[in-house]
Scaffold this motif. Structure first.
Motif, short mmCIF file in Angstrom:
data_model
loop_
_atom_site.label_atom_id
_atom_site.label_comp_id
_atom_site.label_asym_id
_atom_site.label_seq_id
_atom_site.Cartn_x
_atom_site.Cartn_y
_atom_site.Cartn_z
N LEU A 263 96.89 62.93 33.54
CA LEU A 263 96.43 62.41 32.26
C LEU A 263 95.33 61.38 32.43
O LEU A 263 94.29 61.44 31.77
CB LEU A 263 97.62 61.82 31.51
CG LEU A 263 97.40 61.28 30.11
CD1 LEU A 263 98.70 61.38 29.29
CD2 LEU A 263 96.95 59.82 30.10
N VAL A 264 95.54 60.41 33.32
CA VAL A 264 94.54 59.34 33.45
C VAL A 264 93.30 59.82 34.19
O VAL A 264 92.21 59.27 33.99
CB VAL A 264 95.14 58.09 34.13
CG1 VAL A 264 96.28 57.53 33.29
CG2 VAL A 264 95.62 58.38 35.56
N GLU A 265 93.45 60.84 35.04
CA GLU A 265 92.29 61.37 35.74
C GLU A 265 91.49 62.34 34.88
O GLU A 265 90.29 62.53 35.13
CB GLU A 265 92.73 62.07 37.03
CG GLU A 265 93.25 61.10 38.10
CD GLU A 265 93.76 61.81 39.35
OE1 GLU A 265 93.85 63.07 39.31
OE2 GLU A 265 94.08 61.13 40.34
N ALA A 266 92.11 62.93 33.87
CA ALA A 266 91.42 63.91 33.03
C ALA A 266 90.25 63.27 32.30
O ALA A 266 89.18 63.87 32.16
CB ALA A 266 92.38 64.54 32.04
N VAL A 267 90.46 62.05 31.79
CA VAL A 267 89.40 61.29 31.14
C VAL A 267 89.47 59.88 31.72
O VAL A 267 90.25 59.04 31.25
CB VAL A 267 89.56 61.27 29.61
CG1 VAL A 267 88.39 60.51 28.96
CG2 VAL A 267 89.64 62.68 29.04
N ASP A 268 88.71 59.65 32.77
CA ASP A 268 88.77 58.38 33.49
C ASP A 268 88.04 57.31 32.68
O ASP A 268 86.82 57.32 32.58
CB ASP A 268 88.14 58.54 34.87
CG ASP A 268 88.31 57.29 35.72
OD1 ASP A 268 89.09 56.41 35.32
OD2 ASP A 268 87.67 57.20 36.79
N SER A 269 88.82 56.40 32.11
CA SER A 269 88.25 55.38 31.24
C SER A 269 89.19 54.19 31.19
O SER A 269 90.42 54.36 31.25
CB SER A 269 88.05 55.94 29.82
OG SER A 269 87.84 54.91 28.88
N PRO A 270 88.66 52.98 31.04
CA PRO A 270 89.54 51.81 30.86
C PRO A 270 90.30 51.86 29.55
O PRO A 270 91.21 51.05 29.33
CB PRO A 270 88.55 50.63 30.89
CG PRO A 270 87.23 51.21 30.54
CD PRO A 270 87.23 52.60 31.10
N ALA A 271 89.97 52.82 28.69
CA ALA A 271 90.67 52.96 27.41
C ALA A 271 91.80 53.97 27.46
O ALA A 271 92.56 54.09 26.49
CB ALA A 271 89.68 53.36 26.32
N ASN A 272 91.95 54.72 28.55
CA ASN A 272 92.94 55.80 28.64
C ASN A 272 94.07 55.40 29.57
O ASN A 272 93.86 55.24 30.78
CB ASN A 272 92.26 57.07 29.17
CG ASN A 272 93.23 58.25 29.25
OD1 ASN A 272 94.21 58.31 28.51
ND2 ASN A 272 92.95 59.18 30.16
N GLY A 273 95.27 55.21 29.02
CA GLY A 273 96.34 54.72 29.86
C GLY A 273 97.73 55.18 29.46
O GLY A 273 97.92 56.20 28.78
N ILE A 274 98.71 54.40 29.89
CA ILE A 274 100.13 54.77 29.89
C ILE A 274 100.95 53.73 29.14
O ILE A 274 100.75 52.53 29.30
CB ILE A 274 100.65 54.82 31.35
CG1 ILE A 274 99.88 55.85 32.18
CG2 ILE A 274 102.15 55.11 31.39
CD1 ILE A 274 100.12 55.69 33.68
#
Length: 397
Positions: A263-274
């Protein structure tokens, strides 16, 4: 960690004053009255913000809305049917309005149909309190005999199927109705309520969607909303599947460390997390919770802390929502790993170094039952859990 408290609005039987007296430093809430796929307007957001700032008597609450849980993802988006593109556009518009209100953390989930599943909302404990539980045998009774899903028996271990056959013979019609209601009628925070018939209709929409296809739909969603979140300075964080394994033949995409890494590697962004929900992830014996925090900690934007005692070995399994410091995994090690992650963020100069956490669920204790709060969200039980977790944090610090 920032100590937060989930609140369901003015109708919540657990008040803001209760939350403040429990030691909460911030509120986690959402616009639960707005259906999935519909835009959250600035007016509705501002109203909820004001409701968190002022108590019913007009006095300041002392706490504010800090985390959005949840901005719901519609079934249309998950299945890519109907108005799903419009729903994604509306989700982005809601993010714009959320950011304009000063909110920075938005939790969501990508669970098909049922946001979370329990078979008993108030299982009586030896001390007379109650807890939520997920009984795999009871769920098999529902799936095989009440829902009567084709092929359902093939999805459970043989011993569970045998026990379900024995148990269903002892159940009255009222027992079966209560079980179905516990599973499909919706729990606190669920975005939609279902009946057995509407659940069957929804299951049909997923008949041709496996986990990899659902994951592709998740990535398609992220590709369209993460750039908006990053531009706005908002951090969106996906809640794990609960339970973290397939039920009703449905696909799952947020149950394991590998799922979250993808999930986090699919769209690498400081806005995409867990959203790190220890109780959800800890319901699988193969999830190494402190290790997950060590390896994926930089992407954890929000934490839910509760514990479980699993009923069976293997996957799937049943479980009891245990005391926050009880259960099958080491909560102290989990809290320690989260605190060490905060230390890393401070050293790296991150402005978002502090992780908001909340005591997730709680046992109904003392006068909780008389209050009539939502299942899993009592006053005294959560106060006890938050106090225990606060003590752990102080000791480790």
């Amino acid at each position: 960690m920032q100590q937060t408290w989930r609140w369901f609005g003015p109708e919540d039987k657990v008040s803001l004053r209760d939350a403040r007296q429990a030691g909460a430093e911030g509120i986690v809430t959402a616009l639960y009255h707005i259906p999935p796929g519909i835009v959250w307007t600035p007016e509705d957001i501002a109203k909820r913000q004001q409701e968190t700032l002022v108590g019913p008597d007009g006095s300041p609450s002392g706490i504010a809305w800090d985390v959005v849980e949840s901005l719901p993802v519609s079934e249309a988006i998950k299945t890519q049917t109907g108005d799903w593109r419009e729903h994604i556009n509306n989700w982005n518009t809601s993010l714009e309005h959320i950011a304009a209100a000063g909110l920075e953390v938005v939790c969501y989930n990508f669970m098909p149909i049922l946001d979370w599943t329990r078979t008993n909302h108030r299982q009586v404990l030896p001390n007379g309190g109650t807890a939520m539980s997920f009984d795999l045998v009871a769920f098999a009774v529902f799936d095989i005999y009440i829902l009567a899903r084709v092929g359902a028996a093939e999805d459970f271990p043989a011993e569970i199927v045998e026990e379900a056959a024995r148990r269903v013979r002892t159940m009255s019609d009222r027992d079966k109705a209560d079980l179905a209601d516990a599973i499909v009628a919706g729990l606190a925070g669920a975005v939609e309520n279902w009946t057995v018939d509407t659940l069957r209709d929804q299951l049909a929409l997923y008949s041709a969607i496996n986990s990899e296809q659902l994951r592709r739909h998740l990535f398609d969603f992220l590709e369209q909303v993460v750039p908006t979140a990053e531009r706005l300075g908002v951090r969106i964080c996906c809640h794990p599947d609960d339970p973290p394994f397939s039920l009703l033949g449905l696909p799952k995409v947020a149950s394991t460390e590998d799922d979250y890494r993808k999930l986090v590697e699919a769209v690498d962004s400081p806005a995409n997390g867990i959203t790190f929900c220890a109780g959800s992830l800890g319901s699988r014996e193969d999830n190494d919770l402190p290790g997950m925090i060590e390896r994926l900690g930089s992407k954890i934007f929000f934490a839910h802390l509760r514990n479980v005692t699993r009923y069976q070995k293997g996957i799937p399994t049943g479980f009891l929502e245990d005391e926050h410091l009880g259960g099958d995994f080491d909560m102290v090690a989990v809290v320690n790993a989260l605190l060490r992650e905060q230390d890393k963020r401070v050293a790296a100069g991150r402005s978002d170094w502090q992780i908001p956490m909340r005591p997730d669920h709680g046992h109904e204790l003392l006068d909780d039952a008389a209050r009539g709060a939502r299942a899993g969200y009592p006053a005294v039980g959560r106060l006890k859990g938050l106090a225990e977790l606060r003590g752990v944090m102080h000791a480790l610090a």
